[in-house]
Design an enzyme around this catalytic site. Structure first.
Site: not given
Ligand code: SAM
Length: 284
Positions: A18, A41, A102, A120, A145-146, A166
């Site tokens: 961050h 993500h 983030s 997300e 999906d990201g 992320d």
């Molecule tokens: N970026 C956030 C932060 O710094 O506050 C933290 C994100 S966390 C490490 C990863 C997130 O990705 C989780 O909330 C999870 O549910 C989500 N996730 C998992 N697979 C995903 C995908 N294929 N596409 C989008 N989100 C996904």
């Protein structure tokens, strides 16, 4: 999808990610043209540190809590003071009760013409993220999906910007998928800067670096912070970010905060924390 960021919010890895994220946005904003910030993500956007998940792991106590009492201290590097001011804006009293994810942190930095697109996939996390930004005309929340979003949404308007990748590293192929995401992004939206977060555990991050060297990317800066010893390959000893085509002189700006982060976030009394800011590819 078992990963929940609420167990990890505000840990040392979040602090590094961050601080760098905010620095990247501030640097990009030195030019007046508006920008688009994209996250693949995103998580839920804000985390309650008094809730059971955060209390159970106590990870934030070894992360943001170690910096919290220093906010406002005169000797703090400006980038750290800036980051702590955003965290403090969610915590009006003295107590550290809320940690910005983030998306919330990035939103705090946006100017009126900047846009933000956050993705997300987890249903409950995506619903919370939607609630977090409901009615905000500068923010688009996608439950999708990201990686797929990178194909679908790039390039966005405004054409300048930043993408944060992320992932939770639950999938065995996540390192490869994340690097493929960087390559796809750099091809589809070459004007942007990209940041990929990764854990340092075992040999995976070294393999990522080796693969990055072969990936055909223009410029890649590696930023790493190790807060514990690496004797156990099953335990995370730190985390890093690969920054693709970052703003000019960002290496110097990040280099100025790393010694303080290493000093405050050291987790092992016998092993001093160590920082690395190094070009893997480039620079210009
Ligand atoms: N970026 C956030 C932060 O710094 O506050 C933290 C994100 S966390 C490490 C990863 C997130 O990705 C989780 O909330 C999870 O549910 C989500 N996730 C998992 N697979 C995903 C995908 N294929 N596409 C989008 N989100 C996904």
């Amino acid at each position: 999808m078992n990963y929940r960021h609420e167990y990890h919010a505000g840990n040392a890895a979040d602090v590094l990610k961050h601080v760098v994220l905010l620095l990247l946005l501030r640097r990009l904003q030195q030019k007046p043209a508006p920008l688009t910030y994209i996250e693949t993500h995103a998580g839920r956007g804000r985390y309650e540190l008094r809730h059971e998940a955060a209390q159970k792991t106590g990870e934030f106590l070894r992360g943001i809590a170690r910096l919290w009492d220093r906010r406002g201290a005169a000797e703090l590097p400006p980038a750290l003071a800036d980051y702590l001011a955003v965290v403090a804006s969610l915590n009006p009293g003295d107590e550290l009760a809320v940690y910005p994810g983030s998306p919330r942190l990035a939103r705090a930095a946006l100017r009126p013409d900047d846009r933000m697109i956050v993705c997300e996939l987890h249903p409950a996390e995506a619903a919370a993220l939607r609630d977090e930004f409901r009615g905000d005309p500068q923010v688009a929340v996608h439950k999708r999906d990201g990686y797929e979003a990178l194909s679908a949404l790039l390039p966005p308007t405004p054409r300048r910007g930043l993408v944060l990748i992320d992932p939770p590293y639950e999938r065995p192929d996540e390192f490869a998928a994340a690097l493929a995401g960087l390559q796809l992004g750099a091809r589809k939206w070459p004007q942007a800067c990209y940041a990929l977060w990764y854990p340092i555990k075992g040999v995976a991050s070294s393999l990522l670096h080796a693969a990055t060297l072969r990936a055909g990317l223009r410029e890649v800066l590696c930023v790493e912070l190790r807060t514990r010893d690496d004797r156990d390959p099953a335990v995370m000893s730190g985390s890093g970010l690969l920054l693709v085509d970052p703003p000019w002189q960002i290496d110097q700006a990040i280099g100025e905060v790393m010694p303080t982060l290493a000093r405050l976030l050291q987790d092992d009394p016998d092993t001093p924390a160590s920082a690395r800011v190094e070009w893997l590819v480039g620079p210009r």
